[in-house]
Design an enzyme around this catalytic site. Structure first.
Site, PDB file in Angstrom:
ATOM      1  N   ASP A 197     -25.244  23.276  27.105  1.00 32.61           N
ATOM      2  CA  ASP A 197     -25.028  22.529  25.865  1.00 32.61           C
ATOM      3  C   ASP A 197     -26.348  21.897  25.458  1.00 32.61           C
ATOM      4  OD1 ASP A 197     -23.317  21.204  23.795  1.00 32.61           O
ATOM      5  OD2 ASP A 197     -23.974  19.394  24.851  1.00 32.61           O
ATOM      6  N   GLU A 289     -24.146  28.098  22.717  1.00 27.38           N
ATOM      7  CA  GLU A 289     -23.396  28.092  21.466  1.00 27.38           C
ATOM      8  C   GLU A 289     -24.134  28.886  20.395  1.00 27.38           C
ATOM      9  OE1 GLU A 289     -21.101  23.960  20.965  1.00 27.38           O
ATOM     10  OE2 GLU A 289     -23.232  23.723  21.391  1.00 27.38           O
ATOM     11  N   ASP A 387     -21.318  15.850  27.523  1.00 31.02           N
ATOM     12  CA  ASP A 387     -22.202  17.020  27.489  1.00 31.02           C
ATOM     13  C   ASP A 387     -21.806  18.038  28.555  1.00 31.02           C
ATOM     14  OD1 ASP A 387     -23.693  15.928  25.402  1.00 31.02           O
ATOM     15  OD2 ASP A 387     -24.981  14.818  26.774  1.00 31.02           O
TER      16      ASP A 387
END
Length: 422
Positions: A197, A289, A387
């Site tokens: 992340d 992502e 996170d």
């Protein structure tokens, strides 16, 4: 075992005299002006695109008729034409998100000169710290030797330098060597899968509970000097007459600011390279992502009819996101993982930070704060670091990747055709 050609670039700082630097500046400005002439010749022909042969003929004629065009080596002029045509091919290619080619501004363009052929470079190592290279119309120039270059010394003909590009940064001129090395296809990486992340407060949070963080790119003294220089430039701009060139003092202030920012960028890039190499060596599959960063950092200013809200806060957030260079981190991870037999996959971004990895309950209120996560599902109630929770969700979604890059020898076939002449 099958061998594949691995293309890489190596950047080194040139040790130029003031006269040599001025000559390179002249070549770079000639290359920029040639691009603008090509763009005018190519597009302003009664609505028809010019043919490649016509462009080449126009360049040859201009080199004989325009004195300053002679500053640019002939190979570099042909490279400008090649890059310009490729820019149009990228623009017309639906699979390549490229902008339409346009004129290059003297103030905003990056100075660069191409050396497309490596046969005249004659790269040699002088000692532990320095190497030497021949530059067209410049002569023999030293450069900082920080890494072995293929084809120099006892390397075979298969390992070679294929060309170079000269680029000007805030602290001087650099040479970027294009290299080609045959390597065997790596065995599949046997390491575990990890989700990453990307954030601002924590640069990289991993699904295994660890983080990869960094300090400020500039020291306290450097940040204070940058603040003073920015205030100084603001004072100097108040006395500038609109429409007139900037003064020499303001130009020097801009150069000092640019050098400090270039120092911060080099340190950030060094940290990203080292961190990406460590992650690529440890993990076989890295999930991240699929972020649309350009949309994330869009201005919130709005319009006169519908002005934006919290514009100053959004501007600060945009600067923080840009400073982390999330896209560059993924780019480095992709090719370093491919070199080691691993791969990087991109997973859908929506919901990863609001979903509990334990029970799958998704709700915006799950984010108790920026750093804390508390599941609102009464049957679960998991709490922890937000996170790390998002990183676990990213890892779990690796099987539903929207894209991925892995095998070193794998290439994506993209048909790129330049526009046809009418």
């Amino acid at each position: 075992m099958e061998l594949v050609k691995r293309a890489r670039a190596h950047k080194a700082r040139l040790d130029l005299s003031a006269a040599q630097s001025a000559l390179l500046d002249g070549q770079a400005h000639a290359a920029r002006a040639l691009w603008n002439l090509l763009h005018e010749f190519f597009t302003f022909r009664q609505g028809r695109f010019a043919a490649l042969k016509d462009c080449d003929t126009a360049i040859r004629q201009a080199r004989h008729e325009i004195d300053w065009m002679g500053q640019l080596p002939a190979q570099a002029a042909q490279a400008v034409l090649k890059i310009y045509r490729q820019a149009w091919a990228n623009y017309f290619n639906p699979d390549h998100p490229a902008a339409r080619p346009t004129f290059k501004s003297r103030a905003r363009s990056r100075l660069a000169v191409d050396v497309p052929q490596a046969r005249d470079l004659h790269v040699a190592r002088l000692n532990r710290r320095w190497g030497a290279v021949n530059l067209p119309k410049i002569g023999r120039v030293r450069f900082r030797w920080t890494k072995h270059l293929p084809g120099v010394g006892k390397d075979g003909p298969a390992r070679r330098i294929t060309g170079a590009r000269l680029v000007k940064e805030a602290d001087g001129w650099y040479i970027v060597f294009r290299t080609e090395t045959p390597v065997s296809s790596p065995a599949p990486h046997s390491g575990p899968t990890v989700g990453i992340d990307r954030g601002i407060a924590v640069a990289l949070a991993l699904s295994d509970g660890s983080t990869r963080e960094h300090g400020p790119w500039l020291t306290g003294g450097e940040r204070e000097r940058l603040r003073r220089l920015e205030n100084k430039s603001a004072r100097q701009r108040r006395f500038r007459t609109p429409g007139r060139p900037i003064s020499g003092r303001l130009a020097r202030t801009y150069d000092q600011i640019a050098r400090l920012r270039a120092t911060a960028k080099r340190r950030a890039l060094d940290w990203q390279h080292q961190t990406a190499a460590e992650l690529a060596s440890t993990f076989g599959v890295i999930a991240v992502e699929d972020l649309h960063i350009r949309n994330m950092i869009a201005s919130a200013k709005g319009t006169v009819e519908q002005p934006g809200r919290n514009v100053a806060q959004k501007s600060g957030l945009n600067r923080a996101i840009s400073g982390q260079a999330w896209g560059r981190t993924v780019t480095l991870l992709e090719y370093k993982s491919a070199d080691r037999g691993g791969r990087v996959v991109k997973v859908p971004a929506p919901g990863t930070s609001q979903t509990c990895h334990q029970c799958g309950h998704q709700e915006p209120a799950n984010r108790a704060s920026q750093a804390a996560f508390a599941c609102r599902n009464t049957a679960c109630g998991w709490t922890g670091n937000a996170d790390h929770n998002a990183a676990i969700n990213i890892r779990n979604a690796a099987g539903t990747a929207v894209s991925g890059r892995g095998d070193l020898g794998a290439t994506r076939s993209v048909k790129r055709q330049p526009p046809r002449a009418a």
